[in-house]
Every structure is written in C-alpha cells, then in structure tokens.
Design a protein around this motif. Structure first.
Motif, PDB file in Angstrom:
ATOM      1  N   PRO A 160      65.127  54.238  51.975  1.00 49.56           N
ATOM      2  CA  PRO A 160      66.634  54.487  52.145  1.00 49.56           C
ATOM      3  C   PRO A 160      66.893  55.714  51.044  1.00 49.56           C
ATOM      4  N   ALA A 161      67.837  56.562  51.592  1.00 49.00           N
ATOM      5  CA  ALA A 161      68.163  57.514  50.454  1.00 49.00           C
ATOM      6  C   ALA A 161      68.709  57.169  49.221  1.00 49.00           C
ATOM      7  N   GLY A 162      68.060  57.862  48.165  1.00 51.08           N
ATOM      8  CA  GLY A 162      68.732  57.397  46.740  1.00 51.08           C
ATOM      9  C   GLY A 162      67.533  56.692  46.164  1.00 51.08           C
ATOM     10  N   ILE A 163      66.570  56.143  46.755  1.00 50.80           N
ATOM     11  CA  ILE A 163      65.472  55.515  46.059  1.00 50.80           C
ATOM     12  C   ILE A 163      64.609  56.531  45.413  1.00 50.80           C
ATOM     13  N   TYR A 164      64.209  57.475  45.933  1.00 52.79           N
ATOM     14  CA  TYR A 164      63.397  58.540  45.363  1.00 52.79           C
ATOM     15  C   TYR A 164      64.130  59.879  45.627  1.00 52.79           C
ATOM     16  N   THR A 165      64.354  60.487  44.500  1.00 53.15           N
ATOM     17  CA  THR A 165      65.266  61.858  44.654  1.00 53.15           C
ATOM     18  C   THR A 165      64.453  62.865  43.688  1.00 53.15           C
ATOM     19  N   ASN A 166      64.123  64.076  44.604  1.00 50.32           N
ATOM     20  CA  ASN A 166      63.725  65.070  43.942  1.00 50.32           C
ATOM     21  C   ASN A 166      64.720  65.936  43.127  1.00 50.32           C
ATOM     22  N   LEU A 167      64.821  66.442  41.984  1.00 50.77           N
ATOM     23  CA  LEU A 167      65.530  67.259  41.428  1.00 50.77           C
ATOM     24  C   LEU A 167      64.977  68.683  41.263  1.00 50.77           C
ATOM     25  N   LEU A 168      65.438  69.581  41.755  1.00 55.42           N
ATOM     26  CA  LEU A 168      65.053  70.928  41.451  1.00 55.42           C
ATOM     27  C   LEU A 168      65.763  71.601  40.524  1.00 55.42           C
ATOM     28  N   ILE A 169      65.408  71.264  39.126  1.00 48.87           N
ATOM     29  CA  ILE A 169      66.489  71.929  37.943  1.00 48.87           C
ATOM     30  C   ILE A 169      65.368  72.229  36.945  1.00 48.87           C
ATOM     31  N   SER A 170      65.785  72.760  35.896  1.00 48.44           N
ATOM     32  CA  SER A 170      64.999  73.398  34.863  1.00 48.44           C
ATOM     33  C   SER A 170      64.925  71.866  33.904  1.00 48.44           C
ATOM     34  N   GLY A 171      63.916  72.184  32.832  1.00 45.14           N
ATOM     35  CA  GLY A 171      63.650  71.069  31.827  1.00 45.14           C
ATOM     36  C   GLY A 171      64.934  70.835  30.984  1.00 45.14           C
ATOM     37  N   LYS A 172      65.719  72.182  30.662  1.00 51.61           N
ATOM     38  CA  LYS A 172      66.823  71.827  29.820  1.00 51.61           C
ATOM     39  C   LYS A 172      67.973  71.015  30.316  1.00 51.61           C
ATOM     40  N   ARG A 173      68.186  71.255  31.546  1.00 51.25           N
ATOM     41  CA  ARG A 173      69.090  70.520  32.526  1.00 51.25           C
ATOM     42  C   ARG A 173      68.974  69.124  32.660  1.00 51.25           C
ATOM     43  N   ALA A 174      67.464  68.861  32.621  1.00 43.00           N
ATOM     44  CA  ALA A 174      67.051  67.420  32.661  1.00 43.00           C
ATOM     45  C   ALA A 174      67.257  66.741  31.455  1.00 43.00           C
ATOM     46  N   SER A 175      67.129  67.396  30.221  1.00 47.75           N
ATOM     47  CA  SER A 175      67.265  66.643  28.985  1.00 47.75           C
ATOM     48  C   SER A 175      68.895  66.345  29.029  1.00 47.75           C
ATOM     49  N   ALA A 176      69.675  67.258  29.345  1.00 49.75           N
ATOM     50  CA  ALA A 176      71.083  67.176  29.135  1.00 49.75           C
ATOM     51  C   ALA A 176      71.533  66.043  30.214  1.00 49.75           C
ATOM     52  N   LEU A 177      70.740  65.572  31.258  1.00 48.45           N
ATOM     53  CA  LEU A 177      71.028  64.748  32.244  1.00 48.45           C
ATOM     54  C   LEU A 177      70.935  63.376  31.565  1.00 48.45           C
ATOM     55  N   VAL A 178      70.098  63.190  30.555  1.00 46.36           N
ATOM     56  CA  VAL A 178      69.771  61.692  29.702  1.00 46.36           C
ATOM     57  C   VAL A 178      71.024  61.157  29.446  1.00 46.36           C
ATOM     58  N   SER A 179      72.183  61.897  29.018  1.00 49.38           N
ATOM     59  CA  SER A 179      73.298  61.285  28.708  1.00 49.38           C
ATOM     60  C   SER A 179      74.196  60.670  29.823  1.00 49.38           C
ATOM     61  N   ASP A 180      73.940  60.978  31.052  1.00 55.89           N
ATOM     62  CA  ASP A 180      74.682  60.493  31.920  1.00 55.89           C
ATOM     63  C   ASP A 180      74.570  58.947  32.189  1.00 55.89           C
ATOM     64  N   GLU A 181      75.851  58.289  32.169  1.00 52.91           N
ATOM     65  CA  GLU A 181      75.839  56.784  31.714  1.00 52.91           C
ATOM     66  C   GLU A 181      75.118  56.038  32.961  1.00 52.91           C
ATOM     67  N   ARG A 182      74.892  56.806  34.226  1.00 55.07           N
ATOM     68  CA  ARG A 182      74.532  56.046  35.350  1.00 55.07           C
ATOM     69  C   ARG A 182      72.921  55.845  35.240  1.00 55.07           C
ATOM     70  N   ILE A 183      72.531  56.759  34.240  1.00 56.77           N
ATOM     71  CA  ILE A 183      70.880  56.613  33.914  1.00 56.77           C
ATOM     72  C   ILE A 183      70.565  55.875  33.096  1.00 56.77           C
ATOM     73  N   LYS A 184      69.664  55.009  33.129  1.00 57.35           N
ATOM     74  CA  LYS A 184      69.368  53.547  32.302  1.00 57.35           C
ATOM     75  C   LYS A 184      67.996  53.820  31.406  1.00 57.35           C
ATOM     76  N   GLY A 185      67.108  54.663  31.703  1.00 55.34           N
ATOM     77  CA  GLY A 185      66.060  54.879  31.109  1.00 55.34           C
ATOM     78  C   GLY A 185      65.328  56.269  31.772  1.00 55.34           C
ATOM     79  N   VAL A 186      64.397  56.743  30.692  1.00 56.16           N
ATOM     80  CA  VAL A 186      63.821  58.022  30.815  1.00 56.16           C
ATOM     81  C   VAL A 186      62.246  57.982  30.695  1.00 56.16           C
ATOM     82  N   SER A 187      61.438  58.729  31.365  1.00 58.23           N
ATOM     83  CA  SER A 187      60.196  58.842  31.233  1.00 58.23           C
ATOM     84  C   SER A 187      59.508  60.244  31.313  1.00 58.23           C
TER      85      SER A 187
END
Length: 460
Positions: free
Chosen positions: A176-203
């Motif tokens: 199903p869509a949304g289970i695995y999603t590829n993000l074509l973004i820069s590393g800087k934008r990925a770090s900024a994404l960590v603050s999104d409250e919908r994301i619960k953990g990072v590796s």
C-alpha cells in the motif's frame, strides 16, 4: 539543485533528477502518517506476505538491480549481485521471524499479572548512504515495516536510480502507498524534516557530521534515533595465526567494495614476530589486483564512488605522508579516466598523523607492528571509533579473550568484520549507537508497553 547519477568509472553524468518540492514532501509525510493508521492494525502474516514478495522480486531482478549499483557508485558487479541477495535475505528473515521477536513477553511481578506488548510508534525517517544502497535500506526498512511502522527513506544523492528502483519494488509487490516512500531531497532538508511532529523516530548511516546534525535535531524534538557513523576497524594478526589465511582475509576485508565499507579492515596490526611475513604477502596480493571497469567480471579493483571521494582520499594520504607516514605500496591516483586510486599501504603511523586517527574510506590499508598481544589491544582501542574489529589466531580461547578487551560493538575471530541478517550490527564511541539486524534490530523503534492485570481487591 538536481540530483545526479555520475558514473564513477568515467566521471560522466548519466541522468539528472529534480528534487521533490516542499509540497510533495509534505504530501509524502501525510500519506505515510495516514498509511500507518491502517498498517499498524493488520496482521504480521499480511505484512510478511508483502516482504516475501519484495525479496522474490529482488532475486528475480538481481542482474538489473546490481547493474544500477555498479553504474551509480562503482561496486564490482559480482559484489553488487551479492548485495542484492543479502538484501533479499534480510527481507525474508524479518518476514519469517518478526512475529516471534515481537511476541508478548510475560513478566512475573510480585502482585498481579503483567506482560510487555510491542507496538509500532509511527512514521520513521531513514537517511541512508551510497556504499550499500540496497543492503542499508533493507536493514532499516524490513524490521520497521514488520513492526507496523511506516518509513520515509532519504537515500544518498549519488544513487538516485537505486533509490527509485527500491520504491518501484514496493509498488510492484502491491505494498500500500505510504508504507515505503523514497524522498529525493538533500541531506540538509532531511535534517530539517526531523522536527515534523508526524515523524516519530530517525535512523542514519553516514558521516559523523551528518549523524551529529540529525541527532541534534532528534534530541531537540525528543525523538529516538539510531546512528551508524563509520569506523576504523582493526585486523589483529597474533603470532599463532595462520598467516596465509590471514593475508587472504585481509585483502578481502580491506578491499571489498574498493575499501568503502564502514566495517572494512582499515588498521592491520601484526605481532612483531610475524609482521614481516604477513606484510610481504599482503603487499604482493595487493600489487597484483587487476584495476578496471567494475562491470568487467575480471576486475578486482574498481573506482571509488565519486571523483570527490577519490580527491579526498588522495589528500588524506598526502597529508599523512607529509606528517611522517611512509608509503609501502601505491599512494597515488591511477592515470586513467574515472575516480580510481591505487591500492595503498601506509606504515610508520603515529599519533598526530591523519591516517592514524581518520577513517580512510577507500583502498588504503594502515599497517602497524607491535611487540605483543597487550600492545595490539592498546593500539586497537586507541581510536575514537568503535564499530568492529577482528582477531586472527589458531587458539580460539585466546581470540575470545582478546575480543573481550576490544572496545567495539562487534568483534570477529578469524574473519573480517562482516554482516548477515541474523547477527546484530552496530558500534560504540563515535561509531554511533543502537543496533540493526537480528532480533536486536527490530527492538529499536517499538513501544514496549507494560500491561498489568490485577483483581479489584489487589493492593498496589
């Protein structure tokens, strides 16, 4: 700025991709959060069926997927094929074992009854490197998807076609869509994404700088993180080792993936009485490695992942030599198109020399000779890193004793540091924290919920 495939064998641009817009990224996170609400409720068997399909597709498409790896980051084609097989094994492993690993754990409290229920926590962000584009993804995604989490994966910018191919496998398996999603973004934008409250953990698997940035964001936002940040693994040859076998494994341990592995045997430490014999045979093996196109199955030493990587490694060697290190073999770029570097051996390394302290991510071995076992252990532990290491001896009890004193997350006896689905992977010190693979690898991003049952009349 476009995300590009640049073939390191030729240094020519193959394809370019545009980064996702902020709107597209927000929609991807929203979709992953929505998918979690459903995915968390389905059975382990339903999740496992999807993962088994992905594993089967990987094996079916092994040739084409391996060629993408070789095209984008220069891995020898036979090693790229092995990576696909290993990745499929990891998906099958967790599909088969996750339900057992996550079963309720019964407790025996003094009063009442209680158990631990393992529950998913939500959307996870994984930031993955280029050196093993499918394997790194598998060890992050497979266990967490089986838990019931959903994952967003920001892959390294130099392997966009691999990252797209991975997402396509999930689509072809009808996940199903949304289970695995590829993000074509820069590393800087990925770090900024960590603050999104919908994301619960990072590796993250990557550099110390990238890990520090991501962990800082995770800490500020009170989110769990797992980091694997590279290493400077030792390869200790004790005087009772089988020298020929040690040499054979040292070549593989140092030169696998053109030396671009976090767990590569980067520091070779030999006891004085066998140092000359080992070094002579090791140098001979490296000097005869066939350099060439990684698509050619006879090639034994391919390019580094990028021209930038080759320039950086050559600079590390030069700075080390300027500081007093000696070059026993190689030491220079190879005069041909592409990101090639000679197989190299550095000796006479002492504290203060860059190669003594820094991780050399490429075909450069640092060689040390020491007087005895204790000196080997002391030198092994004189590092800011603590990922893995290996000890070669024909006395297994001695090997276990030495392994126990090496301050790393993993130690292998009579084998270079390696990886497989059913063994935990991870380090200590500046090599990061947390574990991936095996039963431990499914235990990081779960809510270990205590459920206690008591009668109404029970005191508490």
């Amino acid at each position: 700025m476009p995300i590009q495939t640049i073939n390191p064998t030729t240094n020519k641009t193959v394809r370019s991709f545009e980064e996702m817009t902020d709107k597209a990224v927000d929609a991807a996170v929203a979709q992953a959060a929505k998918a979690f609400d459903t995915w968390r409720k389905i059975t382990y068997k339903q999740r496992a069926d999807f993962l088994h399909k992905i594993a089967a597709l990987m094996r079916e498409k092994k040739d084409s997927l391996a060629k993408l790896i070789t095209l984008e980051m220069g891995k020898l084609i036979s090693q790229a094929e092995s990576e696909i097989t290993l990745s499929a094994d990891i998906f099958d492993y967790y599909a088969t074992n996750a339900e057992k690993f996550l079963a309720d754990k019964t407790l025996s409290p003094k009063l009442g009854k209680a158990y631990i229920r393992h529950s998913p926590i939500g959307v996870l962000l994984g930031v993955q490197p280029w050196n093993f584009p499918f394997y790194q993804m598998a060890r992050f995604a497979a266990p967490n998807i089986m838990i019931g989490n959903t994952v967003l994966v920001k892959h390294a910018s130099n392997v966009p076609q691999c990252s797209i191919a991975i997402e396509d496998l999930f689509k072809e398996a009808s996940v199903p869509a949304g289970i695995y999603t590829n993000l074509l973004i820069s590393g800087k934008r990925a770090s900024a994404l960590v603050s999104d409250e919908r994301i619960k953990g990072v590796s993250l698997t990557g550099s110390e700088a990238a890990g520090a940035s991501l962990a800082s964001e995770a800490g500020k936002n009170l989110k769990k993180s797992v980091l694997e940040l590279g290493g400077n693994d030792v390869f200790i040859i004790l005087e009772d080792a089988d020298i020929d076998k040690a040499v054979e494994w040292a070549v593989i341990g140092r030169m696998n993936n053109t030396g671009q592995s976090c767990i590569a045997s980067k520091r070779l430490i030999a006891i004085e009485t066998v140092a000359d014999e080992f070094l002579k045979k090791f140098k001979d093996k490296l000097s005869h490695l066939k350099v060439g196109d990684p698509m050619d199955r006879t090639t034994e030493l391919g390019p580094l992942s990028s021209e930038e990587a080759a320039v950086h490694l050559a600079d590390q060697v030069k700075r080390s030599v300027d500081a007093g290190a000696k070059v026993l073999l190689g030491g220079k770029r190879i005069d041909r198109p592409g990101a090639f570097m000679e197989a190299t051996i550095l000796t006479d390394l002492k504290p203060g020399i860059p190669a003594y302290h820094e991780e050399l991510f490429g075909p450069v071995a640092s060689f040390y000779r020491v007087k005895d076992e204790q000196a080997a252990i002391d030198l092994a532990n004189d590092s800011a890193f603590g990922l893995g290491g290996s000890v070669f001896t024909q006395n297994i009890d001695r090997g276990k004793r030495v392994a126990d004193q090496i301050d790393t997350g993993m130690v292998f006896i009579n084998h270079p540091t390696g990886t497989q689905a059913d063994l935990p992977f991870g380090g200590t010190k500046r090599s990061g924290y947390g574990r991936e693979l095996s039963e431990l690898g499914i235990d990081e991003f779960v809510n270990k919920k205590l459920i206690r049952i008591s009668e109404i009349t029970d005191p508490f």
